[in-house]
Design a protein around this motif. Structure first.
Motif, PDB file in Angstrom:
ATOM      1  N   GLN A   1       0.843  -1.195   0.000  1.00 61.81           N
ATOM      2  CA  GLN A   1       0.000   0.000   0.000  1.00 61.81           C
ATOM      3  C   GLN A   1       0.883   1.251   0.000  1.00 61.81           C
ATOM      4  O   GLN A   1       0.637   2.196  -0.749  1.00 61.81           O
ATOM      5  CB  GLN A   1      -0.923   0.016   1.215  1.00 61.81           C
ATOM      6  N   THR A   2       1.912   1.263   0.832  1.00 65.26           N
ATOM      7  CA  THR A   2       2.820   2.403   0.895  1.00 65.26           C
ATOM      8  C   THR A   2       3.543   2.588  -0.432  1.00 65.26           C
ATOM      9  O   THR A   2       3.642   3.710  -0.943  1.00 65.26           O
ATOM     10  CB  THR A   2       3.839   2.207   2.042  1.00 65.26           C
ATOM     11  N   ILE A   3       4.039   1.501  -1.002  1.00 66.89           N
ATOM     12  CA  ILE A   3       4.737   1.576  -2.292  1.00 66.89           C
ATOM     13  C   ILE A   3       3.794   2.106  -3.366  1.00 66.89           C
ATOM     14  O   ILE A   3       4.178   2.960  -4.169  1.00 66.89           O
ATOM     15  CB  ILE A   3       5.323   0.198  -2.667  1.00 66.89           C
ATOM     16  N   GLY A   4       2.543   1.655  -3.357  1.00 61.67           N
ATOM     17  CA  GLY A   4       1.557   2.150  -4.318  1.00 61.67           C
ATOM     18  C   GLY A   4       1.276   3.635  -4.142  1.00 61.67           C
ATOM     19  O   GLY A   4       1.158   4.376  -5.135  1.00 61.67           O
ATOM     20  N   GLN A   5       1.174   4.091  -2.904  1.00 56.56           N
ATOM     21  CA  GLN A   5       0.941   5.514  -2.648  1.00 56.56           C
ATOM     22  C   GLN A   5       2.134   6.354  -3.122  1.00 56.56           C
ATOM     23  O   GLN A   5       1.954   7.424  -3.709  1.00 56.56           O
ATOM     24  CB  GLN A   5       0.683   5.758  -1.159  1.00 56.56           C
ATOM     25  N   VAL A   6       3.338   5.878  -2.881  1.00 54.09           N
ATOM     26  CA  VAL A   6       4.539   6.586  -3.328  1.00 54.09           C
ATOM     27  C   VAL A   6       4.573   6.628  -4.854  1.00 54.09           C
ATOM     28  O   VAL A   6       4.838   7.680  -5.455  1.00 54.09           O
ATOM     29  CB  VAL A   6       5.811   5.930  -2.745  1.00 54.09           C
ATOM     30  N   ASP A   7       4.290   5.498  -5.497  1.00 51.55           N
ATOM     31  CA  ASP A   7       4.283   5.451  -6.966  1.00 51.55           C
ATOM     32  C   ASP A   7       3.279   6.443  -7.547  1.00 51.55           C
ATOM     33  O   ASP A   7       3.590   7.170  -8.493  1.00 51.55           O
ATOM     34  CB  ASP A   7       3.960   4.047  -7.471  1.00 51.55           C
ATOM     35  N   ARG A   8       2.076   6.496  -6.982  1.00 53.10           N
ATOM     36  CA  ARG A   8       1.062   7.430  -7.483  1.00 53.10           C
ATOM     37  C   ARG A   8       1.504   8.881  -7.296  1.00 53.10           C
ATOM     38  O   ARG A   8       1.308   9.725  -8.173  1.00 53.10           O
ATOM     39  CB  ARG A   8      -0.288   7.176  -6.810  1.00 53.10           C
ATOM     40  N   ALA A   9       2.132   9.172  -6.173  1.00 54.06           N
ATOM     41  CA  ALA A   9       2.617  10.537  -5.924  1.00 54.06           C
ATOM     42  C   ALA A   9       3.700  10.913  -6.935  1.00 54.06           C
ATOM     43  O   ALA A   9       3.684  12.017  -7.490  1.00 54.06           O
ATOM     44  CB  ALA A   9       3.155  10.650  -4.501  1.00 54.06           C
TER      45      ALA A   9
END
Length: 146
Positions: free
Chosen positions: A6-14
């Motif tokens: 989830q954290t990696i996905g949030q960072v990728d989207r940012a």
């Protein structure tokens, strides 16, 4: 410090939202670097251009009120990995090369170089650079003996 999907996905989207501010162009006209800040208190990942204009703001849930002492180093390592995974997209951004992604500390000073986009330059990781100075000194000593 481990990061979940989830954290990696949030960072990728940012990061992708930041990159979307500079769509690919045959003749890039923008000259800037991308500066990132990660807040251990608010969980925010912010991106700015050279003029300090905010490009994107995202909240990374697992970073809110994070108390890890190695937070900055862990975030830098994560951002470096994610940026390298997105290298094709980054290299196509409409920014004049060379440009870089950096991680700044709370004082706005560059704490970590994360990614350099340049057609002719390769940045070696820190572990590859260990001992290089000693090797160069030995090489020069041997060269001077001859």
């Amino acid at each position: 410090m481990e990061f979940n999907q989830q954290t990696i996905g949030q960072v990728d989207r940012a990061l992708e939202r930041t990159m979307s501010k500079f769509p690919p162009s045959e003749e890039p006209a923008r000259l800037t670097d991308i500066h990132l800040k990660a807040s251990q208190d608010s969980g925010e990942l912010l991106s700015f251009d050279d003029d300090g204009a905010e490009l994107n703001r995202a909240v990374i849930n697992d970073w809110i009120d994070n108390k890890d002492e190695d937070f900055a180093e862990a975030v830098a390592a994560l951002l470096r990995r994610r940026l390298h995974a997105m290298s094709k997209k980054i290299d196509g951004m409409g920014i004049v090369k060379p440009f870089s992604f950096t991680l700044e500390d709370e004082d706005g000073e560059t704490a970590h170089e994360l990614y350099l986009a340049d057609d002719d330059t390769v940045i070696l990781g820190e572990t590859l650079m260990e001992g290089l100075s000693d090797d160069l000194d030995k090489f020069l000593d041997n060269l001077m003996k001859d």
